[in-house]
Design a protein around this motif. Structure first.
Motif, PDB file in Angstrom:
ATOM      1  N   ALA A  70      12.085   3.394   0.315  1.00 53.00           N
ATOM      2  CA  ALA A  70      11.444   2.113   0.611  1.00 53.00           C
ATOM      3  C   ALA A  70      10.830   1.500  -0.636  1.00 53.00           C
ATOM      4  O   ALA A  70      10.416   2.218  -1.554  1.00 53.00           O
ATOM      5  CB  ALA A  70      10.367   2.298   1.668  1.00 53.00           C
ATOM      6  N   THR A  71      10.771   0.175  -0.620  1.00 51.03           N
ATOM      7  CA  THR A  71      10.108  -0.577  -1.680  1.00 51.03           C
ATOM      8  C   THR A  71       9.175  -1.602  -1.060  1.00 51.03           C
ATOM      9  O   THR A  71       9.518  -2.261  -0.076  1.00 51.03           O
ATOM     10  CB  THR A  71      11.122  -1.335  -2.572  1.00 51.03           C
ATOM     11  OG1 THR A  71      11.805  -2.326  -1.794  1.00 51.03           O
ATOM     12  CG2 THR A  71      12.141  -0.390  -3.192  1.00 51.03           C
ATOM     13  N   THR A  72       7.984  -1.727  -1.622  1.00 42.94           N
ATOM     14  CA  THR A  72       7.057  -2.782  -1.233  1.00 42.94           C
ATOM     15  C   THR A  72       6.178  -3.087  -2.432  1.00 42.94           C
ATOM     16  O   THR A  72       5.923  -2.219  -3.266  1.00 42.94           O
ATOM     17  CB  THR A  72       6.221  -2.409   0.010  1.00 42.94           C
ATOM     18  OG1 THR A  72       5.508  -3.557   0.476  1.00 42.94           O
ATOM     19  CG2 THR A  72       5.273  -1.259  -0.254  1.00 42.94           C
ATOM     20  N   GLY A  73       5.759  -4.322  -2.544  1.00 42.05           N
ATOM     21  CA  GLY A  73       4.921  -4.695  -3.677  1.00 42.05           C
ATOM     22  C   GLY A  73       4.877  -6.187  -3.869  1.00 42.05           C
ATOM     23  O   GLY A  73       5.296  -6.957  -2.999  1.00 42.05           O
ATOM     24  N   VAL A  74       4.378  -6.573  -5.033  1.00 40.49           N
ATOM     25  CA  VAL A  74       4.230  -7.990  -5.377  1.00 40.49           C
ATOM     26  C   VAL A  74       5.064  -8.262  -6.625  1.00 40.49           C
ATOM     27  O   VAL A  74       4.752  -7.771  -7.710  1.00 40.49           O
ATOM     28  CB  VAL A  74       2.754  -8.364  -5.631  1.00 40.49           C
ATOM     29  CG1 VAL A  74       2.629  -9.854  -5.936  1.00 40.49           C
ATOM     30  CG2 VAL A  74       1.882  -7.969  -4.447  1.00 40.49           C
ATOM     31  N   ALA A  95       8.909   4.630  -2.266  1.00 40.19           N
ATOM     32  CA  ALA A  95       8.715   5.872  -1.528  1.00 40.19           C
ATOM     33  C   ALA A  95      10.055   6.435  -1.111  1.00 40.19           C
ATOM     34  O   ALA A  95      11.031   5.699  -0.921  1.00 40.19           O
ATOM     35  CB  ALA A  95       7.854   5.614  -0.285  1.00 40.19           C
ATOM     36  N   ALA A  96      10.072   7.753  -0.966  1.00 42.67           N
ATOM     37  CA  ALA A  96      11.253   8.437  -0.447  1.00 42.67           C
ATOM     38  C   ALA A  96      10.781   9.470   0.555  1.00 42.67           C
ATOM     39  O   ALA A  96       9.704  10.062   0.411  1.00 42.67           O
ATOM     40  CB  ALA A  96      12.040   9.094  -1.572  1.00 42.67           C
ATOM     41  N   HIS A 118       0.862  -1.180   0.000  1.00 42.70           N
ATOM     42  CA  HIS A 118       0.000   0.000   0.000  1.00 42.70           C
ATOM     43  C   HIS A 118       0.902   1.234   0.000  1.00 42.70           C
ATOM     44  O   HIS A 118       1.987   1.217   0.601  1.00 42.70           O
ATOM     45  CB  HIS A 118      -0.892  -0.024   1.246  1.00 42.70           C
ATOM     46  CG  HIS A 118      -1.951   1.008   1.245  1.00 42.70           C
ATOM     47  ND1 HIS A 118      -1.761   2.276   1.761  1.00 42.70           N
ATOM     48  CD2 HIS A 118      -3.229   0.975   0.793  1.00 42.70           C
ATOM     49  CE1 HIS A 118      -2.882   2.970   1.618  1.00 42.70           C
ATOM     50  NE2 HIS A 118      -3.784   2.207   1.035  1.00 42.70           N
ATOM     51  N   PRO A 119       0.476   2.315  -0.644  1.00 42.63           N
ATOM     52  CA  PRO A 119       1.337   3.510  -0.693  1.00 42.63           C
ATOM     53  C   PRO A 119       1.674   4.078   0.687  1.00 42.63           C
ATOM     54  O   PRO A 119       2.806   4.527   0.912  1.00 42.63           O
ATOM     55  CB  PRO A 119       0.542   4.508  -1.539  1.00 42.63           C
ATOM     56  CG  PRO A 119      -0.843   3.968  -1.620  1.00 42.63           C
ATOM     57  CD  PRO A 119      -0.753   2.497  -1.409  1.00 42.63           C
ATOM     58  N   ARG A 132       5.494   6.607  -5.305  1.00 42.62           N
ATOM     59  CA  ARG A 132       5.149   6.340  -6.702  1.00 42.62           C
ATOM     60  C   ARG A 132       4.615   4.919  -6.813  1.00 42.62           C
ATOM     61  O   ARG A 132       5.203   3.984  -6.264  1.00 42.62           O
ATOM     62  CB  ARG A 132       6.364   6.501  -7.605  1.00 42.62           C
ATOM     63  CG  ARG A 132       6.820   7.938  -7.651  1.00 42.62           C
ATOM     64  CD  ARG A 132       7.543   8.269  -8.927  1.00 42.62           C
ATOM     65  NE  ARG A 132       7.862   9.698  -8.933  1.00 42.62           N
ATOM     66  CZ  ARG A 132       9.071  10.185  -9.095  1.00 42.62           C
ATOM     67  NH1 ARG A 132      10.084   9.374  -9.271  1.00 42.62           N
ATOM     68  NH2 ARG A 132       9.260  11.479  -9.091  1.00 42.62           N
ATOM     69  N   GLU A 133       3.501   4.800  -7.508  1.00 43.29           N
ATOM     70  CA  GLU A 133       2.935   3.478  -7.792  1.00 43.29           C
ATOM     71  C   GLU A 133       3.431   3.020  -9.150  1.00 43.29           C
ATOM     72  O   GLU A 133       3.444   3.799 -10.109  1.00 43.29           O
ATOM     73  CB  GLU A 133       1.408   3.540  -7.812  1.00 43.29           C
ATOM     74  CG  GLU A 133       0.775   2.193  -8.138  1.00 43.29           C
ATOM     75  CD  GLU A 133      -0.742   2.230  -8.137  1.00 43.29           C
ATOM     76  OE1 GLU A 133      -1.327   1.296  -8.710  1.00 43.29           O
ATOM     77  OE2 GLU A 133      -1.333   3.170  -7.573  1.00 43.29           O
ATOM     78  N   LEU A 134       3.853   1.775  -9.209  1.00 40.83           N
ATOM     79  CA  LEU A 134       4.299   1.182 -10.465  1.00 40.83           C
ATOM     80  C   LEU A 134       3.387   0.005 -10.794  1.00 40.83           C
ATOM     81  O   LEU A 134       2.974  -0.732  -9.894  1.00 40.83           O
ATOM     82  CB  LEU A 134       5.742   0.678 -10.345  1.00 40.83           C
ATOM     83  CG  LEU A 134       6.775   1.669  -9.820  1.00 40.83           C
ATOM     84  CD1 LEU A 134       8.107   0.963  -9.584  1.00 40.83           C
ATOM     85  CD2 LEU A 134       6.941   2.825 -10.776  1.00 40.83           C
ATOM     86  N   ARG A 135       3.098  -0.164 -12.055  1.00 39.01           N
ATOM     87  CA  ARG A 135       2.374  -1.337 -12.547  1.00 39.01           C
ATOM     88  C   ARG A 135       3.313  -1.987 -13.549  1.00 39.01           C
ATOM     89  O   ARG A 135       3.419  -1.549 -14.685  1.00 39.01           O
ATOM     90  CB  ARG A 135       1.057  -0.939 -13.218  1.00 39.01           C
ATOM     91  CG  ARG A 135       0.063  -0.270 -12.299  1.00 39.01           C
ATOM     92  CD  ARG A 135      -0.565  -1.271 -11.362  1.00 39.01           C
ATOM     93  NE  ARG A 135      -1.477  -0.625 -10.437  1.00 39.01           N
ATOM     94  CZ  ARG A 135      -2.580  -1.177 -10.006  1.00 39.01           C
ATOM     95  NH1 ARG A 135      -2.929  -2.386 -10.408  1.00 39.01           N
ATOM     96  NH2 ARG A 135      -3.342  -0.543  -9.137  1.00 39.01           N
TER      97      ARG A 135
END
Length: 166
Positions: free
Chosen positions: A104-108, A125-126, A82-83, A135-138
């Motif tokens: 930071a990095t988080t995701g799937v 995130a910074a 989550h952002p 920032r959201e990445l897809r």
């Protein structure tokens, strides 16, 4: 000498280290899906020890809370991808490591969905000088490609953040 980091990634990491040094800033990294790749990219750069305070691989949700201080309620409500979690991780690493900048990095990363999110959903995130950005990445592709693209995006965001606060 060959390194495990691709040339563009190494160049981005070298630019970030140089910019941090010039600005007299330090950086801390809070990584989930990148599993230390972001920290590794930075420490491959000669002279990184002058600016890199360290990194925490907070792969497990309880580590995000217990070590980085991500609020338990946030994790309970939204899960680890989550952002707001990414931003809390970036802010938390600044506190834990006494760094000027936190990333930071988080995701799937995949191959399948996790925590109710499809593969390729990532947040970087910074945080610096009391301000944060997410920032959201897809992303599409294999697990290694998602992780590599996330590392590159985090380096770019970190550089933009340093440029904003320096």
């Amino acid at each position: 000498m060959t390194t495990s980091t691709s040339r563009p990634m190494h160049t981005a990491a070298a630019r970030l280290v140089a910019r941090l040094r010039a600005a007299g800033l330090t950086i801390g990294l809070a990584e989930s899906l990148t599993g230390g790749a972001l920290t590794s990219a930075l420490v491959e750069v000669p002279g990184a020890s002058a600016v890199v305070r360290g990194g925490v691989v907070a792969y497990a949700t309880d580590v995000k809370h217990g070590v980085l201080g991500v609020p338990a309620g946030l994790l309970d409500e939204h899960g680890p991808v989550h952002p707001d979690v990414a931003l809390a991780m970036a802010r938390g690493i600044c506190f834990v490591l006494a760094s000027d900048v936190g990333v930071a990095t988080t995701g799937v990363a995949g191959p399948g969905p996790a925590d109710g999110r499809p593969a390729g959903v990532v947040y970087v995130a910074a945080y610096a000088a009391g301000r944060g950005v997410v920032r959201e990445l897809r992303l599409a592709g294999t697990r290694p490609l998602v992780r590599s693209a996330t590392t590159a995006a985090a380096l770019a965001l970190a550089l933009a953040t340093v440029d904003d606060v320096a």
